[in-house]
Each structure stands twice: as C-alpha cells, then as structure tokens.
Design a protein around this motif. Structure first.
Motif, PDB file in Angstrom:
ATOM      1  N   LEU A 119      16.102 -12.930  -1.442  1.00  0.00           N
ATOM      2  CA  LEU A 119      17.196 -13.106  -2.389  1.00  0.00           C
ATOM      3  C   LEU A 119      16.689 -13.933  -3.567  1.00  0.00           C
ATOM      4  CD1 LEU A 119      20.114 -13.900   0.090  1.00  0.00           C
ATOM      5  CD2 LEU A 119      19.427 -11.685  -0.850  1.00  0.00           C
ATOM      6  N   ALA A 120      16.620 -13.274  -4.721  1.00  0.00           N
ATOM      7  CA  ALA A 120      16.225 -13.951  -5.962  1.00  0.00           C
ATOM      8  C   ALA A 120      17.320 -13.691  -6.982  1.00  0.00           C
ATOM      9  CB  ALA A 120      14.878 -13.421  -6.443  1.00  0.00           C
ATOM     10  N   THR A 121      18.542 -13.988  -6.567  1.00  0.00           N
ATOM     11  CA  THR A 121      19.731 -13.598  -7.326  1.00  0.00           C
ATOM     12  C   THR A 121      20.008 -14.498  -8.517  1.00  0.00           C
ATOM     13  OG1 THR A 121      21.024 -14.777  -5.638  1.00  0.00           O
ATOM     14  CG2 THR A 121      20.859 -12.396  -5.434  1.00  0.00           C
ATOM     15  N   GLY A 122      19.267 -15.591  -8.664  1.00  0.00           N
ATOM     16  CA  GLY A 122      19.376 -16.419  -9.852  1.00  0.00           C
ATOM     17  C   GLY A 122      20.670 -17.199  -9.925  1.00  0.00           C
ATOM     18  N   SER A 123      21.182 -17.348 -11.132  1.00  0.00           N
ATOM     19  CA  SER A 123      22.383 -18.152 -11.350  1.00  0.00           C
ATOM     20  C   SER A 123      23.234 -17.533 -12.440  1.00  0.00           C
ATOM     21  CB  SER A 123      22.000 -19.591 -11.725  1.00  0.00           C
ATOM     22  OG  SER A 123      21.117 -19.593 -12.842  1.00  0.00           O
ATOM     23  N   ASN A 124      24.491 -17.925 -12.460  1.00  0.00           N
ATOM     24  CA  ASN A 124      25.426 -17.491 -13.493  1.00  0.00           C
ATOM     25  C   ASN A 124      25.744 -18.654 -14.416  1.00  0.00           C
ATOM     26  OD1 ASN A 124      25.865 -14.785 -12.718  1.00  0.00           O
ATOM     27  ND2 ASN A 124      27.322 -15.417 -11.133  1.00  0.00           N
TER      28      ASN A 124
ATOM     29  N   GLY B 136      25.798 -25.147 -18.527  1.00  0.00           N
ATOM     30  CA  GLY B 136      25.077 -25.211 -17.269  1.00  0.00           C
ATOM     31  C   GLY B 136      25.157 -23.907 -16.504  1.00  0.00           C
ATOM     32  N   VAL B 137      24.555 -23.901 -15.321  1.00  0.00           N
ATOM     33  CA  VAL B 137      24.510 -22.699 -14.497  1.00  0.00           C
ATOM     34  C   VAL B 137      24.917 -23.037 -13.063  1.00  0.00           C
ATOM     35  CG1 VAL B 137      22.732 -21.579 -15.887  1.00  0.00           C
ATOM     36  CG2 VAL B 137      22.049 -23.042 -13.984  1.00  0.00           C
ATOM     37  N   ARG B 138      25.292 -21.994 -12.344  1.00  0.00           N
ATOM     38  CA  ARG B 138      25.690 -22.143 -10.940  1.00  0.00           C
ATOM     39  C   ARG B 138      24.957 -21.078 -10.126  1.00  0.00           C
ATOM     40  NH1 ARG B 138      30.772 -21.959 -11.736  1.00  0.00           N
ATOM     41  NH2 ARG B 138      31.107 -24.207 -11.699  1.00  0.00           N
TER      42      ARG B 138
ATOM     43  N   GLY C 286      26.973 -14.153   5.705  1.00  0.00           N
ATOM     44  CA  GLY C 286      27.018 -15.171   6.749  1.00  0.00           C
ATOM     45  C   GLY C 286      25.835 -16.115   6.762  1.00  0.00           C
ATOM     46  N   LEU C 287      25.059 -16.161   5.676  1.00  0.00           N
ATOM     47  CA  LEU C 287      23.932 -17.093   5.609  1.00  0.00           C
ATOM     48  C   LEU C 287      24.439 -18.495   5.289  1.00  0.00           C
ATOM     49  CD1 LEU C 287      21.410 -14.937   3.538  1.00  0.00           C
ATOM     50  CD2 LEU C 287      21.532 -15.197   6.026  1.00  0.00           C
ATOM     51  N   GLU C 288      23.656 -19.488   5.638  1.00  0.00           N
ATOM     52  CA  GLU C 288      24.051 -20.867   5.344  1.00  0.00           C
ATOM     53  C   GLU C 288      23.940 -21.114   3.844  1.00  0.00           C
ATOM     54  OE1 GLU C 288      23.026 -25.539   6.447  1.00  0.00           O
ATOM     55  OE2 GLU C 288      21.758 -23.921   7.227  1.00  0.00           O
ATOM     56  N   VAL C 289      25.054 -21.541   3.264  1.00  0.00           N
ATOM     57  CA  VAL C 289      25.110 -21.827   1.835  1.00  0.00           C
ATOM     58  C   VAL C 289      25.770 -23.182   1.638  1.00  0.00           C
ATOM     59  CG1 VAL C 289      26.057 -21.119  -0.393  1.00  0.00           C
ATOM     60  CG2 VAL C 289      25.237 -19.384   1.206  1.00  0.00           C
ATOM     61  N   ARG C 290      25.133 -24.035   0.888  1.00  0.00           N
ATOM     62  CA  ARG C 290      25.756 -25.289   0.448  1.00  0.00           C
ATOM     63  C   ARG C 290      25.998 -25.146  -1.049  1.00  0.00           C
ATOM     64  NH1 ARG C 290      21.491 -28.942   3.903  1.00  0.00           N
ATOM     65  NH2 ARG C 290      22.135 -28.167   5.958  1.00  0.00           N
ATOM     66  N   LYS C 291      25.274 -25.894  -1.856  1.00  0.00           N
ATOM     67  CA  LYS C 291      25.329 -25.630  -3.301  1.00  0.00           C
ATOM     68  C   LYS C 291      24.562 -24.354  -3.625  1.00  0.00           C
ATOM     69  CE  LYS C 291      25.910 -30.403  -4.840  1.00  0.00           C
ATOM     70  NZ  LYS C 291      25.329 -31.517  -5.657  1.00  0.00           N
ATOM     71  N   GLY C 292      23.468 -24.139  -2.923  1.00  0.00           N
ATOM     72  CA  GLY C 292      22.681 -22.922  -3.041  1.00  0.00           C
ATOM     73  C   GLY C 292      22.441 -22.345  -1.660  1.00  0.00           C
TER      74      GLY C 292
END
Length: 427
Positions: free
Chosen positions: A97-102, A253-255, A265-271
């Motif tokens: 996953l190299a989905t980057g940021s928005n 900024g970006v998110r 269902g993967l572990e996600v916090r801020k990323g």
C-alpha cells in the motif's frame, strides 16, 4: 526455500507516487495500480510546474509500467485479491500500500464536499496544472496555509504575476521546520516579491457568488449544499475582514490515505501501522510512504518514502533488511527561472532545516546572521550531540551538518559550536 517462494510471489503495488514508483523500479515485474492519469512524477517539483519553469514531462520519474487511471476499491485478504474500479481483479502474493495522502480540507463555511469554482488544492500534478491554467497577471490569489506547500505555492503564483495573500494560522511561516528568526527572513523574502503575508490569521469561511446571476451568496450549511454553480470571490477571516480572491489555494497540510486499509481490517492509527520490515498487521501486506506509520511516526516527505522503498525492495527480494526510521532533512529552493542554475540573487532563496531547531533549557545554541546577504544559520546542541538546525540563504554547510546530525554521534570535545557552522560542517 521460503525466500525463493516469497521473491517469486506476484507483488502488487497500490499507488504510483514516488514511493510506489521507486519500489517498482527496484523490483522488475511488479504490478502498479495508480489513480492518476499521469506517469509517476517528482512531486517535490510541483511548484516549478505551477511557476512555468518545468513542463510535466520534465518532472516524470524513470519509466515504470503503471496501470494508470485505475483505482483499487477493495482488498480481499482471504483470497489475496485486489478489486479495481475498472472491474479487474489482481491476485497478489505480497501487496504494498503506497496510497499516499490527501490534502486536508479545512472546516470552512462555504466549503462543501465538492470544491466550488476558484478553490484549488495543491497536492498533485493535476492540481498544479489547473492552477497554472487559471493564474494570470493581476489575478488575486489567497493561499491558506503557511507550511512548506503554502510557501511554495505563494512563491510560484507570485512569479506568475498574481497578487498573492498568504494566510497562516500559526505564529510564523513553516512552524514545523523554522525558528522565528529564519521564518522572519523567509517572510521578508516573500514580501519583497509582493506577497502579502498574514500570520496568526484564522480563516473562517468563503464568500461565494452564484455564477449564473452574479448574486453574492453568504456561506452557510444550507447554501453550501446548493446545486447552483458558484465561484468563491472572497476569503472571510475570523475578525470579519475579507480578502478578495479570484483563486483560493488550500495548503493546510495532508492526511494519510488509510480508507482502503481500514476497510480491509488492517491496524490503522494516524497511518497504516507497519513494523521494521514495513509489514502491516497482515503478514502479506506492506505499506510505505505518506500512508505508513512507523514507530508512531508519520513523515509525509519524499526522502523517507524513498528510503522505505529501498528497504522494502530488499525485504521482498528475500534479503534481510530493516527500516529504523529516517532523520529527515527539509530543503526548499525559492528561485525564479533566471536563477535555476544555482546562482544566488535578490529574488532567490534557499533554506534547509533538520531536527529540532527550537532549543530546550540547557541546550547550547549558536547563530550566525548576515543581514546584507540575507543569510542565517543556527544549530542546537543537546547532550553533546547535534539536535537540529536551520540554514537560510547560504547552504554551504548543510551537507556536513546533515551528516553530523544523521550519524547522531557525540561531537568531538575539541569541536566548537562555531566550527559547526563553517562550510565544511565540522568535517
């Protein structure tokens, strides 16, 4: 035998940004899925495209086979499949996953789910090209956000002849990287180019105009959902003052883009949480770049993303490798076309920042400033180690200082703080 199986397994990369393209260049045969219609490009140079210094082809990365304009919509972890919006299904042995940021869209009154005419994010090549097409001499442009992207956008728009106002909510420009003294010099540079800079300035909303009738529309939750075509013509500040705007640029900024990972269902916090092998909570899925959170850190910079891709290429090839974090250096070159070859001039400015430039009690600090040349250098030493620094104007010492900081070794007892700021950086 396990290494051979892993290296031969099909690798699918979701995301064709700098991290995904770098990984694909290092691992032939990788399938890359990218939402953008463009070939992978160097997003560090987007401001140069906006300013008209570079055509899009100039910032393209080395050729990488990418399925362009295709969006991954669902990950089937049980069967190791990726479902795409064009109806195709990709089987993977390892998924990256190299989905980057928005870009972050601030909670402004008048800013709905669909951006009104005249409002532009500044994150992708399409964003830069849309702004380039819209800007012309005399256009009134308001840039919201005084970080790295906002400063770059404001500088590029000013080069195009726009009347630019930069609105920054914080106390000074580029708060994450610069100390107040360096930020003041940067502000002076922008103001000398005609950019009007407002710090400690909170934007409240946007005033829109109905395109068909020219009737002014005050921003409210009700009319924000109106289907009538509208264009933003002013940016409203919290104190009631309005900034006239033909173009409004959002550089807040970006998110990290984590929706696909979260839905799977993967572990996600801020990323998307990854370990030292850039592995997520699913052993067959990795993540890297802006979307990845490693040791509770989100980087959001090109340098760490490329370093992560280098490590992951080794891991996926079955060779031992670990990512232990990046001590990231931020560089920004603000130059007109006539100074693109590296000669310093009154309308060119270079800056570099690394580590913690704000001293804590007990830190040693040394600063050198040359107001005539617009040069400024400062370093912070903590417990005998280089903790951070800022250089603006003359970057002759940056390479040596960056090496000293990245090595994180105790400074030799005989090395003076002043010596750290000489052109050899203490080497």
């Amino acid at each position: 035998m396990r290494k051979k199986t892993e290296s031969a397994a099909p690798v699918v990369v979701i995301g064709a940004g700098m991290a995904g393209a770098r990984l694909a260049a290092l691992l032939p045969g990788v399938t890359v899925v990218g939402e953008e219609r463009h070939a992978p490009y160097n997003r560090v140079l987007l401001a140069d495209v906006l300013a008209g210094r570079y055509d899009p082809g100039v910032i393209a990365l080395p050729a990488t086979e990418v399925r362009r304009g295709v969006r991954a919509v669902r990950i089937d972890r049980a069967d190791r499949l990726v479902h795409c919006d064009d109806g195709s299904v990709l089987r993977y042995g390892r998924l990256v996953l190299a989905t980057g940021s928005n870009p972050v869209l601030p909670p402004l009154r008048g800013l709905g789910a669909t951006l009104p005419d005249g409002v532009h994010p500044f994150r992708t090549l399409d964003d830069a090209l849309a702004l380039r097409a819209a800007v012309r001499p005399g256009v009134r442009a308001v840039v919201i956000g005084g970080g790295l992207l906002g400063v770059s956008a404001a500088r590029a728009l000013a080069e195009c002849g726009a009347q630019v106002v930069l609105a920054q909510q914080g106390e000074h420009l580029m708060e994450r990287q610069l100390d107040p003294e360096a930020a003041a010099l940067l502000r002076g540079h922008l103001e000398a180019l005609g950019v009007e800079v407002h710090t400690e300035c909170r934007v409240r909303g946007l005033r829109r105009t109905t395109v068909a009738t020219g009737e002014s529309v005050r921003a409210s939750p009700a009319n924000a959902q109106s289907t009538a075509p509208t264009a933003v013509r002013a940016v409203q500040l919290a104190d009631g003052y309005e900034l006239a705007a033909d173009l409004t640029v959002l550089a807040c900024g970006v998110r990290p883009r984590t929706g696909l990972a979260r839905a799977a269902g993967l572990e996600v916090r801020k990323g998307i949480v990854v370990d030292d092998e850039l592995r997520t909570s699913d052993p067959y899925i990795h993540a890297l770049g802006d979307c990845a959170e490693h040791r509770a850190t989100l980087y959001g910079l090109a340098g760490p993303a490329l370093e992560q891709a280098d490590v992951l290429a080794e891991v996926l090839a079955g060779r031992p490798a670990r990512y232990e974090g990046t001590r990231a250096l931020t560089r920004l070159s603000l130059r007109a076309g006539s100074h693109a070859q590296g000669t310093e001039g009154p309308d060119g400015l270079d800056l570099a920042a690394f580590g913690e430039a704000r001293p804590l009690p007990g830190d040693d600090v040394v600063r050198l400033a040359d107001g005539t040349r617009g040069a400024y250098r400062t370093v912070v030493v903590r417990d005998g180690r280089l903790a951070g620094g800022v250089l603006l104007g003359d970057l002759g010492a940056v390479a040596g200082l960056a090496r000293t900081w990245q090595d994180d070794e105790p400074l030799p007892p005989a090395m003076s703080l002043l010596h750290l700021l000489t052109d050899d950086g203490g080497h």
